[in-house]
Design a protein around this motif. Sequence first.
Motif, PDB file in Angstrom:
ATOM      1  N   ARG A 177       0.837  -1.206   0.000  1.00  0.00           N
ATOM      2  CA  ARG A 177       0.000   0.000   0.000  1.00  0.00           C
ATOM      3  C   ARG A 177       0.870   1.252   0.000  1.00  0.00           C
ATOM      4  NH1 ARG A 177      -3.516   2.749  -2.090  1.00  0.00           N
ATOM      5  NH2 ARG A 177      -4.859   4.012  -0.776  1.00  0.00           N
ATOM      6  N   ALA A 178       1.987   1.216   0.695  1.00  0.00           N
ATOM      7  CA  ALA A 178       2.911   2.351   0.700  1.00  0.00           C
ATOM      8  C   ALA A 178       3.418   2.624  -0.716  1.00  0.00           C
ATOM      9  CB  ALA A 178       4.082   2.078   1.637  1.00  0.00           C
ATOM     10  N   ARG A 179       3.738   1.573  -1.434  1.00  0.00           N
ATOM     11  CA  ARG A 179       4.219   1.739  -2.814  1.00  0.00           C
ATOM     12  C   ARG A 179       3.125   2.319  -3.718  1.00  0.00           C
ATOM     13  NH1 ARG A 179       9.161  -0.631  -2.943  1.00  0.00           N
ATOM     14  NH2 ARG A 179       9.530  -2.358  -1.518  1.00  0.00           N
ATOM     15  N   GLU A 180       1.884   1.869  -3.535  1.00  0.00           N
ATOM     16  CA  GLU A 180       0.761   2.398  -4.329  1.00  0.00           C
ATOM     17  C   GLU A 180       0.566   3.891  -4.080  1.00  0.00           C
ATOM     18  OE1 GLU A 180      -2.676   0.179  -3.151  1.00  0.00           O
ATOM     19  OE2 GLU A 180      -1.984  -1.680  -4.088  1.00  0.00           O
ATOM     20  N   ILE A 181       0.557   4.267  -2.819  1.00  0.00           N
ATOM     21  CA  ILE A 181       0.363   5.671  -2.458  1.00  0.00           C
ATOM     22  C   ILE A 181       1.505   6.519  -2.991  1.00  0.00           C
ATOM     23  CG2 ILE A 181       0.364   7.281  -0.501  1.00  0.00           C
ATOM     24  CD1 ILE A 181      -1.186   5.077   1.063  1.00  0.00           C
ATOM     25  N   PHE A 182       2.728   6.053  -2.797  1.00  0.00           N
ATOM     26  CA  PHE A 182       3.901   6.800  -3.254  1.00  0.00           C
ATOM     27  C   PHE A 182       3.841   7.009  -4.766  1.00  0.00           C
ATOM     28  CE2 PHE A 182       8.344   7.712  -4.123  1.00  0.00           C
ATOM     29  CZ  PHE A 182       8.743   8.442  -3.006  1.00  0.00           C
ATOM     30  N   ALA A 183       3.513   5.956  -5.501  1.00  0.00           N
ATOM     31  CA  ALA A 183       3.428   6.049  -6.968  1.00  0.00           C
ATOM     32  C   ALA A 183       2.332   7.024  -7.396  1.00  0.00           C
ATOM     33  CB  ALA A 183       3.185   4.671  -7.573  1.00  0.00           C
ATOM     34  N   ALA A 184       1.198   6.990  -6.720  1.00  0.00           N
ATOM     35  CA  ALA A 184       0.104   7.900  -7.078  1.00  0.00           C
ATOM     36  C   ALA A 184       0.497   9.352  -6.828  1.00  0.00           C
ATOM     37  CB  ALA A 184      -1.156   7.552  -6.281  1.00  0.00           C
ATOM     38  N   LEU A 185       1.181   9.621  -5.713  1.00  0.00           N
ATOM     39  CA  LEU A 185       1.603  10.982  -5.404  1.00  0.00           C
ATOM     40  C   LEU A 185       2.761  11.440  -6.294  1.00  0.00           C
ATOM     41  CD1 LEU A 185       1.424  10.766  -1.518  1.00  0.00           C
ATOM     42  CD2 LEU A 185      -0.166  11.977  -3.042  1.00  0.00           C
TER      43      LEU A 185
ATOM     44  N   ASP B 249       4.159  16.183  -4.413  1.00  0.00           N
ATOM     45  CA  ASP B 249       3.172  15.919  -5.456  1.00  0.00           C
ATOM     46  C   ASP B 249       3.069  17.092  -6.434  1.00  0.00           C
ATOM     47  OD1 ASP B 249       1.476  17.895  -4.436  1.00  0.00           O
ATOM     48  OD2 ASP B 249       0.124  16.488  -3.487  1.00  0.00           O
ATOM     49  N   LYS B 250       2.192  16.942  -7.409  1.00  0.00           N
ATOM     50  CA  LYS B 250       2.070  17.943  -8.471  1.00  0.00           C
ATOM     51  C   LYS B 250       1.533  19.285  -7.981  1.00  0.00           C
ATOM     52  CE  LYS B 250      -2.485  16.529 -10.208  1.00  0.00           C
ATOM     53  NZ  LYS B 250      -3.170  16.071 -11.427  1.00  0.00           N
ATOM     54  N   PHE B 251       1.030  19.341  -6.746  1.00  0.00           N
ATOM     55  CA  PHE B 251       0.549  20.592  -6.175  1.00  0.00           C
ATOM     56  C   PHE B 251       1.605  21.251  -5.282  1.00  0.00           C
ATOM     57  CE2 PHE B 251      -3.370  18.219  -7.010  1.00  0.00           C
ATOM     58  CZ  PHE B 251      -4.010  19.125  -7.829  1.00  0.00           C
ATOM     59  N   GLY B 252       2.776  20.617  -5.141  1.00  0.00           N
ATOM     60  CA  GLY B 252       3.836  21.167  -4.303  1.00  0.00           C
ATOM     61  C   GLY B 252       3.733  20.774  -2.845  1.00  0.00           C
ATOM     62  N   VAL B 253       2.840  19.826  -2.506  1.00  0.00           N
ATOM     63  CA  VAL B 253       2.692  19.361  -1.125  1.00  0.00           C
ATOM     64  C   VAL B 253       3.633  18.177  -0.919  1.00  0.00           C
ATOM     65  CG1 VAL B 253       1.105  18.409   0.597  1.00  0.00           C
ATOM     66  CG2 VAL B 253       0.301  20.142  -1.029  1.00  0.00           C
ATOM     67  N   THR B 254       4.382  18.207   0.177  1.00  0.00           N
ATOM     68  CA  THR B 254       5.351  17.157   0.471  1.00  0.00           C
ATOM     69  C   THR B 254       4.746  16.110   1.400  1.00  0.00           C
ATOM     70  OG1 THR B 254       7.160  18.727   0.200  1.00  0.00           O
ATOM     71  CG2 THR B 254       7.651  16.700   1.401  1.00  0.00           C
ATOM     72  N   PHE B 255       4.921  14.838   1.025  1.00  0.00           N
ATOM     73  CA  PHE B 255       4.426  13.705   1.796  1.00  0.00           C
ATOM     74  C   PHE B 255       5.593  12.831   2.228  1.00  0.00           C
ATOM     75  CE2 PHE B 255       0.717  14.989  -0.504  1.00  0.00           C
ATOM     76  CZ  PHE B 255      -0.346  14.646   0.301  1.00  0.00           C
TER      77      PHE B 255
END
Length: 144
Positions: free
Chosen positions: A95-103, A127-133
């Motif tokens: 799930r971590a890999r899925e989320i990371f790939a989507a972001l 992400d594409k909005f400039g928000v860091t995760f």
Amino acid sequence: MSISLNPYLVFEGKAKEAVHYYEKALGGNVVSIMTFGDMPADPNYPLADDAKDRVMHALLNVGDAVLMFSDTFPGMPHQPGETVQIAIHPSEEARAREIFAALEDGGQVVMPLQKTDWSPLYGIVKDKFGVTFQVNVPGEQPQQ
């Protein structure tokens, strides 16, 4: 007394797009999206056409967490997502890999997913909005 915290993300006219992006990327559920135009009209403060479709407040549930969103009012200063980082703690590496790939889609990897001293899988993505995760799979807790 208990307290709960949640990130509140502010955009410049892209909050609605962001809510749906995070809904998909994080597997969330949109609870509400209210625009400035949804509010009752006030003849003392007429609403400009370019403000009506901007998000006044939106709420997204992601698991047990809550993300809140809004747009700036037209003409207000705005600094893209540099002041807010969000830590995500999926229990499973897949799930971590899925989320990371989507972001990562349309964004930028700051630190690739990798094993660290505190996590079997940790990485940072903007992400594409400039928000860091920060995506962090919790490691095993030491025995006491």
